[in-house]
Design an enzyme around this catalytic site. Structure first.
Site, PDB file in Angstrom:
ATOM      1  N   CYS A  83       0.825  -1.213   0.000  1.00  0.00           N
ATOM      2  CA  CYS A  83       0.000   0.000   0.000  1.00  0.00           C
ATOM      3  C   CYS A  83       0.857   1.261   0.000  1.00  0.00           C
ATOM      4  O   CYS A  83       0.346   2.356  -0.198  1.00  0.00           O
ATOM      5  CB  CYS A  83      -0.943   0.012   1.197  1.00  0.00           C
ATOM      6  N   CYS A 124      -2.890  -2.491   8.571  1.00  0.00           N
ATOM      7  CA  CYS A 124      -2.459  -1.173   9.048  1.00  0.00           C
ATOM      8  C   CYS A 124      -2.044  -1.262  10.522  1.00  0.00           C
ATOM      9  O   CYS A 124      -1.095  -0.606  10.945  1.00  0.00           O
ATOM     10  CB  CYS A 124      -3.579  -0.153   8.891  1.00  0.00           C
TER      11      CYS A 124
HETATM   12 FE1  FES Z   1      -1.665   0.320   4.221  1.00  0.00          FE
HETATM   13 FE2  FES Z   1      -3.412   1.325   5.841  1.00  0.00          FE
HETATM   14  S1  FES Z   1      -3.692   0.907   3.748  1.00  0.00           S
HETATM   15  S2  FES Z   1      -1.334   0.949   6.251  1.00  0.00           S
END
Ligand code: FES
Length: 145
Positions: A33, A103
């Protein structure tokens, strides 16, 4: 979709910033991400965490979990801090949607990385602490949620 606590910590994150000459600093990221988190720990001579700050370049859940993680480890010994898992952080936030679980892993790993840095600087071994990954995406598939 998000609990009130998540929204609160996202909108009013606690302990944002840096600690100058921190006892330990840990930076971890997730290549998938692209989010990055850095945790600073100020640890006294009795190995108690006196202060903890964070900087997160990441999504709202990453901000909320790092904010909660700093609150949870404050005042703990380094050994107690090691037990603050991503599950504990999520519980303290009244849960996270499944796609946002990674996360909270960022928060756990950032604390471990900061503890690792502290241990290396002080030439000590913290029992149960494994060398943290700098990219939590590695091996993520194997994790069971
Ligand atoms: Fe990767 Fe939240 S989407 S840390």
């Amino acid at each position: 979709m998000y609990s009130e606590k998540v929204m609160d910590h996202f909108q009013n994150p606690r302990n944002v910033g840096e600690i100058e000459n921190a006892s330990g600093v840990g930076t971890v990221g997730n290549a998938k991400c692209g989010d990055i988190m850095r945790i600073y720990l100020d640890i006294d001579e009795n190995q108690i965490i006196r202060d903890c700050k964070f900087k997160t370049f990441g999504c709202g859940a990453a901000v909320a979990t790092s904010s909660m993680a700093t609150e949870l480890v404050m005042g703990l010994s380094i050994h107690e801090a090691l037990k603050v898992t991503n599950k504990a952080v999520m519980e303290a936030l009244d849960g996270l949607p499944p796609v946002k679980v990674h996360c909270s892993l960022l928060a756990e790993e950032a604390i471990h990385a900061a503890l690792w840095d502290y241990a290396e600087k002080n030439n000590i071994t913290i029992e149960g602490l494994e060398k943290p990954k700098s990219d939590i995406h590695e091996g993520e598939e194997e994790e069971e949620y």
